[in-house]
Design a protein around this motif. Structure first.
Motif, mmCIF file in Angstrom:
data_model
loop_
_atom_site.group_PDB
_atom_site.id
_atom_site.type_symbol
_atom_site.label_atom_id
_atom_site.label_comp_id
_atom_site.label_asym_id
_atom_site.label_seq_id
_atom_site.Cartn_x
_atom_site.Cartn_y
_atom_site.Cartn_z
ATOM 1 N N ALA A 141 0.772 -1.217 -0.035
ATOM 2 C CA ALA A 141 -0.019 -0.030 0.113
ATOM 3 C C ALA A 141 0.890 1.283 0.258
ATOM 4 O O ALA A 141 1.879 1.162 0.414
ATOM 5 C CB ALA A 141 -1.044 0.080 1.218
ATOM 6 N N ARG A 142 0.720 2.354 -0.486
ATOM 7 C CA ARG A 142 0.995 3.482 -0.390
ATOM 8 C C ARG A 142 1.365 4.046 0.947
ATOM 9 O O ARG A 142 0.503 3.821 1.966
ATOM 10 C CB ARG A 142 0.032 4.714 -1.059
ATOM 11 N N GLN A 143 2.358 4.426 1.099
ATOM 12 C CA GLN A 143 2.906 5.090 2.583
ATOM 13 C C GLN A 143 3.618 4.202 3.500
ATOM 14 O O GLN A 143 3.522 4.321 4.601
ATOM 15 C CB GLN A 143 1.769 5.942 3.156
ATOM 16 N N THR A 144 3.757 2.886 3.024
ATOM 17 C CA THR A 144 4.176 1.924 3.824
ATOM 18 C C THR A 144 5.704 1.866 3.862
ATOM 19 O O THR A 144 6.356 1.247 4.656
ATOM 20 C CB THR A 144 3.460 0.438 3.600
ATOM 21 N N GLY A 145 6.287 2.657 3.122
ATOM 22 C CA GLY A 145 7.792 2.905 3.041
ATOM 23 C C GLY A 145 8.644 2.042 2.260
ATOM 24 O O GLY A 145 9.819 1.559 2.413
ATOM 25 N N MET A 147 5.023 -5.675 1.067
ATOM 26 C CA MET A 147 5.412 -4.658 1.969
ATOM 27 C C MET A 147 4.329 -4.456 2.714
ATOM 28 O O MET A 147 3.427 -3.911 2.390
ATOM 29 C CB MET A 147 6.165 -3.533 1.311
ATOM 30 N N PHE A 148 4.389 -4.564 4.125
ATOM 31 C CA PHE A 148 3.537 -4.354 4.869
ATOM 32 C C PHE A 148 3.516 -3.034 5.933
ATOM 33 O O PHE A 148 4.730 -2.633 6.062
ATOM 34 C CB PHE A 148 3.045 -5.628 6.089
ATOM 35 N N PRO A 149 2.574 -2.694 6.464
ATOM 36 C CA PRO A 149 2.817 -1.509 7.569
ATOM 37 C C PRO A 149 3.753 -1.917 8.613
ATOM 38 O O PRO A 149 3.819 -3.264 8.822
ATOM 39 C CB PRO A 149 1.349 -1.173 8.017
ATOM 40 N N ILE A 150 4.260 -1.090 9.377
ATOM 41 C CA ILE A 150 4.944 -1.555 10.420
ATOM 42 C C ILE A 150 4.265 -2.324 11.363
ATOM 43 O O ILE A 150 3.161 -2.016 11.819
ATOM 44 C CB ILE A 150 5.608 -0.277 11.195
ATOM 45 N N LYS A 196 5.372 -5.777 16.436
ATOM 46 C CA LYS A 196 6.985 -6.269 16.951
ATOM 47 C C LYS A 196 7.900 -5.202 16.520
ATOM 48 O O LYS A 196 8.871 -5.033 17.326
ATOM 49 C CB LYS A 196 7.099 -7.500 16.232
ATOM 50 N N GLU A 197 7.777 -4.700 15.182
ATOM 51 C CA GLU A 197 8.854 -3.772 14.785
ATOM 52 C C GLU A 197 8.604 -2.496 15.734
ATOM 53 O O GLU A 197 9.716 -1.626 15.923
ATOM 54 C CB GLU A 197 8.563 -3.309 13.362
ATOM 55 N N PHE A 198 7.142 -2.127 15.950
ATOM 56 C CA PHE A 198 7.036 -0.875 16.747
ATOM 57 C C PHE A 198 7.625 -1.044 18.076
ATOM 58 O O PHE A 198 8.186 -0.219 18.700
ATOM 59 C CB PHE A 198 5.317 -0.780 16.995
ATOM 60 N N LEU A 199 7.627 -2.200 18.802
ATOM 61 C CA LEU A 199 8.126 -2.391 20.096
ATOM 62 C C LEU A 199 9.566 -2.534 20.055
ATOM 63 O O LEU A 199 10.112 -1.989 21.125
ATOM 64 C CB LEU A 199 7.549 -3.942 20.604
ATOM 65 N N GLY A 200 10.127 -2.935 19.098
ATOM 66 C CA GLY A 200 11.643 -2.742 19.058
ATOM 67 C C GLY A 200 12.043 -1.307 19.122
ATOM 68 O O GLY A 200 13.216 -1.180 19.530
ATOM 69 N N TYR A 252 0.211 1.478 19.785
ATOM 70 C CA TYR A 252 0.090 1.080 18.573
ATOM 71 C C TYR A 252 -1.035 1.164 17.753
ATOM 72 O O TYR A 252 -1.175 1.522 16.835
ATOM 73 C CB TYR A 252 0.733 -0.485 18.577
ATOM 74 N N LEU A 253 -2.334 0.818 18.882
ATOM 75 C CA LEU A 253 -3.470 0.931 17.921
ATOM 76 C C LEU A 253 -3.987 2.285 17.823
ATOM 77 O O LEU A 253 -4.769 2.600 16.566
ATOM 78 C CB LEU A 253 -4.679 0.484 18.995
ATOM 79 N N ILE A 254 -3.296 3.527 18.200
ATOM 80 C CA ILE A 254 -3.473 4.632 18.025
ATOM 81 C C ILE A 254 -2.897 5.196 16.729
ATOM 82 O O ILE A 254 -3.472 5.662 15.814
ATOM 83 C CB ILE A 254 -3.192 5.601 19.117
ATOM 84 N N CYS A 255 -1.544 4.819 16.560
ATOM 85 C CA CYS A 255 -0.760 5.257 15.255
ATOM 86 C C CYS A 255 -0.862 4.229 14.383
ATOM 87 O O CYS A 255 -0.645 4.761 13.237
ATOM 88 C CB CYS A 255 0.667 5.478 15.839
ATOM 89 N N GLY A 256 -1.091 2.837 14.556
ATOM 90 C CA GLY A 256 -1.039 2.034 13.543
ATOM 91 C C GLY A 256 0.389 1.787 12.956
ATOM 92 O O GLY A 256 1.350 2.082 13.687
ATOM 93 N N GLY A 257 0.713 1.368 11.906
ATOM 94 C CA GLY A 257 1.900 0.941 11.301
ATOM 95 C C GLY A 257 2.282 1.984 10.032
ATOM 96 O O GLY A 257 3.484 1.517 9.541
ATOM 97 N N MET A 258 1.832 2.940 9.767
ATOM 98 C CA MET A 258 2.410 3.791 8.815
ATOM 99 C C MET A 258 3.439 4.442 9.354
ATOM 100 O O MET A 258 3.352 5.367 10.333
ATOM 101 C CB MET A 258 1.166 4.823 8.288
ATOM 102 N N PRO A 259 4.431 4.382 8.638
ATOM 103 C CA PRO A 259 5.904 4.798 9.170
ATOM 104 C C PRO A 259 5.966 6.020 9.804
ATOM 105 O O PRO A 259 6.266 6.420 10.718
ATOM 106 C CB PRO A 259 6.919 4.647 8.118
#
Length: 443
Positions: free
Chosen positions: A28-32, A146-149, A152-156, A190-197
């Protein structure tokens, strides 16, 4: 702020593979996608030669005149200051959907010049390929998603020591309460910001909730512009209506997708192309019902019965206009949508972990299992609860009917295994395949 992405490890494996093919990076767009190609190039190559077919339109002429790889490479050197050397240079073809010749050239790079490392990506690549009837060189490229963050990556990035603790789990023992509490707080964030970088960076850089909200709204606005720019005129209002209906679709107790929620009197045949557009753009996942949990699950799917989820829980939250404060405070009026948002986030964790899309199972309005996962030799039912309350009979109905080797219940209760039922904290969804492995090994 730099966030370590797991896809870098897969790209490293690709770099060192003897049977390497050019990579076609979809997402998707904006996933980095652009950032990850550039970052991988900086980390693993001496040089990076980047070619953007949207910024430099005359690049297309290079691929229109010839299919000879050596001639293409000679002409490409005119558009970059980086030397193009086999094994030392990463070639990036960005916005490749703007040049069909460049897409076709990946076949010849694979056949005639496999010593070169090439990664190609593009905005709305799946949409462009279908609309322009572009031919993807099947068997000559490696498609990588390519997926959103992920959480696990957020926690790292947010709490590295906590992430390392979870990575080191080697048994099914209950987590210490302090660990569980810290996980719950990070998961709410994480639920608030989601995974868009960009949204993740805004939150973890302490720019404030308004910066997170503005970032997510900007992305939603960009998607709306994409609908108008890249979809056919007849599908634009349908795509908009489908996308806007996602919060309503998921807030129902039965999350089965209903066309009448999109528009009164709407019919499936009117909206199928619009649904496909959103899927190909990577903005939604469709989870199909299976009549029977047999192997392979795809043999039992019912194509007319499905649930639709957003690609990212942060975007879904913003699309629903749910304020961050509600998630952090656990407002009592948030009960129904809390389940929907958690279920969406769980799916977001499951999809990158397997090449088989999850399904779901229902039985004559008596029971519904949220997800069915396909493992190599068995299938596993999954139930999702958003907090510590675990009432419900669906998983028991399924177990009595099909006797699965194990069952999974996600909730905010602690990690525990009892008679084939795995109770798993929601924040551990990104580690679920490892945890099930521990369960099967009897550890």
């Amino acid at each position: 702020m730099k966030i370590r992405r797991d896809i870098i490890d897969r790209l490293r494996q690709w770099k060192n593979s003897e049977n390497r093919k050019p990579i076609l990076l979809k997402g998707a767009r904006q996933t980095g996608k652009t950032w990850i190609m550039q970052e991988f190039g900086k980390e693993c190559f001496e040089y990076v030669a980047e070619f953007n077919f949207d910024k430099v339109e005359e690049l297309a002429s290079v691929f229109e005149k010839t299919k000879d790889v050596s001639r293409i490479l000679k002409e490409l050197t005119l558009y970059t200051e980086a030397p193009i050397e086999p094994g030392k240079t990463l070639l990036i073809f960005d916005e490749i959907q703007m040049c069909e010749g460049a897409l076709n050239s990946l076949k010849y790079f694979c056949e005639d010049a496999p010593q070169y490392h090439i990664i190609a990506a593009g905005s709305l690549l799946g949409v462009a390929i279908r609309q322009k009837k572009m031919a993807v060189p099947v068997g000559k490229v490696q498609i990588l998603r390519m997926f959103p963050i992920t959480f696990k990556e957020f926690l790292g990035a947010s709490d590295e020591r906590l992430c390392q603790y979870i990575d080191g789990l080697d048994s099914l023992e209950a987590l210490p309460e302090i660990i569980l509490s810290r996980l719950e707080l990070e998961y709410k964030r994480y639920l608030i910001c989601g995974g868009m970088p960009e949204a993740v960076t805004a939150l973890l850089s302490n720019k404030g909730m308004q910066a997170v909200e503005d970032t997510l709204q900007n992305i939603l606005d960009l998607y709306t512009l994409d609908f108008s720019k890249y979809a056919s005129p007849i599908d634009i209002p349908r795509i908009n209506s489908l996308w806007s209906s996602l919060p309503s679709q998921l807030a129902k107790e039965n999350r089965k997708f209903l066309y009448r929620i999109v528009r009164t009197g709407a019919r499936a045949r009117e909206y199928e192309d619009a649904l496909l557009w959103l899927e190909e753009a990577g903005l939604i996942y469709r989870v199909f019902n299976v009549a029977k949990p047999g192997l392979p699950l795809s043999a039992y799917q019912e194509l007319s019965v499905f649930k639709a989820y957003a690609c990212d829980c942060g975007l879904l939250r913003r699309l629903a206009k749910l304020s961050p404060e509600v998630i952090l405070s656990g407002n009592s009026g948030y009960t129904e949508f809390k389940g929907a948002l958690t279920e969406n986030a769980i799916l977001q964790s499951l999809v990158p972990q397997s090449d088989v899309m999850p399904y779901y199972w229902s039985s004559e309005n008596r029971a519904e299992v949220d997800f069915i996962l396909q493992f190599p030799t068995y299938v596993v039912p999954v139930e999702v609860k958003s907090d510590t309350r675990i009432s419900g009979k669906s998983l028991s109905v399924y177990a009595n009917k099909f006797a699965p080797p194990c069952r999974i219940r996600f909730s905010m209760n602690n990690l525990k295994e009892n008679d084939g039922l795995l109770s798993c904290p929601v924040p551990l969804a990104d580690w679920i395949y490892k945890i099930v492995g521990l369960m099967k090994l009897g550890k």
